[in-house]
Design an enzyme around this catalytic site. Structure first.
Site, PDB file in Angstrom:
ATOM      1  N   GLY A  40      10.587  10.244  12.043  1.00 13.43           N
ATOM      2  CA  GLY A  40      11.422  10.978  11.551  1.00 13.43           C
ATOM      3  C   GLY A  40      11.202  10.380   9.667  1.00 13.43           C
ATOM      4  O   GLY A  40      11.803  11.782   9.386  1.00 13.43           O
TER       5      GLY A  40
ATOM      6  N   ARG B 245       7.666   7.234   5.689  1.00 12.25           N
ATOM      7  CA  ARG B 245       6.966   6.272   6.515  1.00 12.25           C
ATOM      8  C   ARG B 245       5.547   7.753   7.094  1.00 12.25           C
ATOM      9  O   ARG B 245       4.716   6.836   7.078  1.00 12.25           O
ATOM     10  CB  ARG B 245       7.683   6.431   7.587  1.00 12.25           C
ATOM     11  CG  ARG B 245       6.810   5.040   8.985  1.00 12.25           C
ATOM     12  CD  ARG B 245       7.416   4.810   9.834  1.00 12.25           C
ATOM     13  NE  ARG B 245       9.206   4.770   9.851  1.00 12.25           N
ATOM     14  CZ  ARG B 245       9.982   4.888   9.992  1.00 12.25           C
ATOM     15  NH1 ARG B 245      10.017   5.609  11.387  1.00 12.25           N
ATOM     16  NH2 ARG B 245      11.239   5.043   9.555  1.00 12.25           N
TER      17      ARG B 245
ATOM     18  N   ARG C 268      10.568  21.207   1.929  1.00  9.94           N
ATOM     19  CA  ARG C 268      11.666  20.399   1.773  1.00  9.94           C
ATOM     20  C   ARG C 268      11.129  18.474   1.790  1.00  9.94           C
ATOM     21  O   ARG C 268      11.941  18.086   2.478  1.00  9.94           O
ATOM     22  CB  ARG C 268      12.552  20.705   3.269  1.00  9.94           C
ATOM     23  CG  ARG C 268      12.715  22.573   2.987  1.00  9.94           C
ATOM     24  CD  ARG C 268      13.949  22.219   3.882  1.00  9.94           C
ATOM     25  NE  ARG C 268      14.516  23.529   4.452  1.00  9.94           N
ATOM     26  CZ  ARG C 268      15.586  24.600   5.253  1.00  9.94           C
ATOM     27  NH1 ARG C 268      16.259  23.580   5.442  1.00  9.94           N
ATOM     28  NH2 ARG C 268      15.594  25.885   5.003  1.00  9.94           N
TER      29      ARG C 268
ATOM     30  N   ARG D 225       6.238  10.029  18.716  1.00 13.05           N
ATOM     31  CA  ARG D 225       6.844  10.062  18.377  1.00 13.05           C
ATOM     32  C   ARG D 225       7.173   8.109  18.058  1.00 13.05           C
ATOM     33  O   ARG D 225       7.259   7.461  18.621  1.00 13.05           O
ATOM     34  CB  ARG D 225       8.746   9.709  18.185  1.00 13.05           C
ATOM     35  CG  ARG D 225       9.689   8.981  17.684  1.00 13.05           C
ATOM     36  CD  ARG D 225      10.937  10.101  18.217  1.00 13.05           C
ATOM     37  NE  ARG D 225      12.206   8.778  18.320  1.00 13.05           N
ATOM     38  CZ  ARG D 225      12.567   8.491  16.617  1.00 13.05           C
ATOM     39  NH1 ARG D 225      11.817   8.236  15.635  1.00 13.05           N
ATOM     40  NH2 ARG D 225      13.335   7.419  16.702  1.00 13.05           N
TER      41      ARG D 225
ATOM     42  N   SER E 248      12.580   4.219  14.638  1.00  9.72           N
ATOM     43  CA  SER E 248      13.805   2.930  15.114  1.00  9.72           C
ATOM     44  C   SER E 248      14.250   3.044  15.834  1.00  9.72           C
ATOM     45  O   SER E 248      14.900   4.182  16.196  1.00  9.72           O
ATOM     46  CB  SER E 248      13.964   1.982  13.513  1.00  9.72           C
ATOM     47  OG  SER E 248      14.317   3.402  12.871  1.00  9.72           O
TER      48      SER E 248
ATOM     49  N   ASP F 155      17.682  -2.601  14.156  1.00 14.12           N
ATOM     50  CA  ASP F 155      18.662  -3.885  14.637  1.00 14.12           C
ATOM     51  C   ASP F 155      19.201  -4.251  16.077  1.00 14.12           C
ATOM     52  O   ASP F 155      18.648  -3.611  17.467  1.00 14.12           O
ATOM     53  CB  ASP F 155      19.452  -2.470  14.108  1.00 14.12           C
ATOM     54  CG  ASP F 155      19.460  -1.518  12.526  1.00 14.12           C
ATOM     55  OD1 ASP F 155      20.626  -2.179  12.414  1.00 14.12           O
ATOM     56  OD2 ASP F 155      18.878  -0.825  13.121  1.00 14.12           O
TER      57      ASP F 155
ATOM     58  N   ARG G 152      12.590  -0.576   6.917  1.00  8.82           N
ATOM     59  CA  ARG G 152      12.056   0.824   7.813  1.00  8.82           C
ATOM     60  C   ARG G 152      11.372   1.622   7.569  1.00  8.82           C
ATOM     61  O   ARG G 152      10.351   2.253   8.252  1.00  8.82           O
ATOM     62  CB  ARG G 152      13.523   1.387   7.919  1.00  8.82           C
ATOM     63  CG  ARG G 152      15.032   0.577   8.645  1.00  8.82           C
ATOM     64  CD  ARG G 152      16.017   0.753   8.180  1.00  8.82           C
ATOM     65  NE  ARG G 152      16.931   0.025   8.383  1.00  8.82           N
ATOM     66  CZ  ARG G 152      17.613  -0.118   9.748  1.00  8.82           C
ATOM     67  NH1 ARG G 152      18.306   0.889  10.416  1.00  8.82           N
ATOM     68  NH2 ARG G 152      19.025  -0.989   9.955  1.00  8.82           N
TER      69      ARG G 152
END
Length: 237
Positions: A21, A25, A44, A88, A91, A205, A218
């Protein structure tokens, strides 16, 4: 040939693309794990890279947060850049007391509170499932390597802060391990283009205990998940 959201040239993307995402990363994965790496898109600041891992050409690109953003980039990669596999690497928050921070989950399917897939599928319910061939490849690698992974159902939500905790017992009853924000849409977009998709998640989490990773962890952490996904995709796996 560029698209509204990707300014790469034809051939810049490999057929296999890791799909975190967070674009930072993606940058971290590219710089830490890939050789002969090149940034191929930066519209962007949604960064995408292509390089080599153990002799295999592979790309990595951010998808943004949420199903609409994920679907935009997945659609453009599959429709215009000949990407065939999207994995994908994200997290999730879990509602399972047996899962710890940084544990790796393979999501074989995704339930959702979003209307995205119904909009895709003429108002009907779409079974948002991983590609079975890609899933089996990852499970085989986990078995052969002794990697500790958990296979299960994920819930893709549109509302990061507004989940109804009263529903958690129902979710747990049906085997939901936890929550992400993208898997359900990724699976339907991949099906639309006859592509392979899989979601591999690292626990950021535990919503039952309150344990959570920092923002820095993260962004640049999740080494176990990243290395597992890269090695599972390797021809020598």
């Amino acid at each position: 040939m560029s698209t509204p959201h990707i300014n790469a040239k034809p051939g810049d993307f490999a057929e296999t693309c890791l799909f975190p995402g967070d674009p930072l990363r993606a940058k971290f994965i590219a710089e830490q794990y890939l050789e002969s790496v090149e940034c191929v898109t930066n519209v962007r600041n949604m960064l995408g890279y292509t390089g080599n891992y153990k002799g295999q050409r592979i790309s990595v690109m951010g998808s943004g947060m949420g199903m609409p953003s994920c679907a935009i980039y997945a659609t453009e990669l599959l429709q215009h850049y000949q990407v065939k596999k999207l994995v994908r690497v994200g997290s999730c928050g879990v509602i399972n007391e047996q899962l710890d921070l940084n544990d790796v989950i393979i999501a074989h399917a995704a339930a959702t509170d979003s209307s995205f897939n119904r909009q895709q599928f003429a108002g009907l319910d779409f079974p948002a499932v991983a590609d079975p061939r890609l899933l089996q490849q990852f499970l085989n690698y986990a078995d052969h390597s002794g990697s500790a992974v958990t296979l299960g159902l994920i819930f893709s939500t549109d509302n990061f802060y507004g989940g109804d905790t009263a529903l958690w017992p129902l979710f747990r009853k049906f085997g939901v391990l936890g929550f992400d924000m993208e898997a359900a849409a990724l699976y339907s977009v991949a099906a639309q283009f006859n592509a392979q998709a899989l979601t591999v998640l690292s626990v950021s989490d535990n919503l039952l205990s309150g344990a959570k990773l920092s923002a820095a962890d993260r962004q640049s952490g999740f080494a176990t998940m990243i290395e597992f996904a890269l090695n599972a995709l390797s021809p020598s796996a």
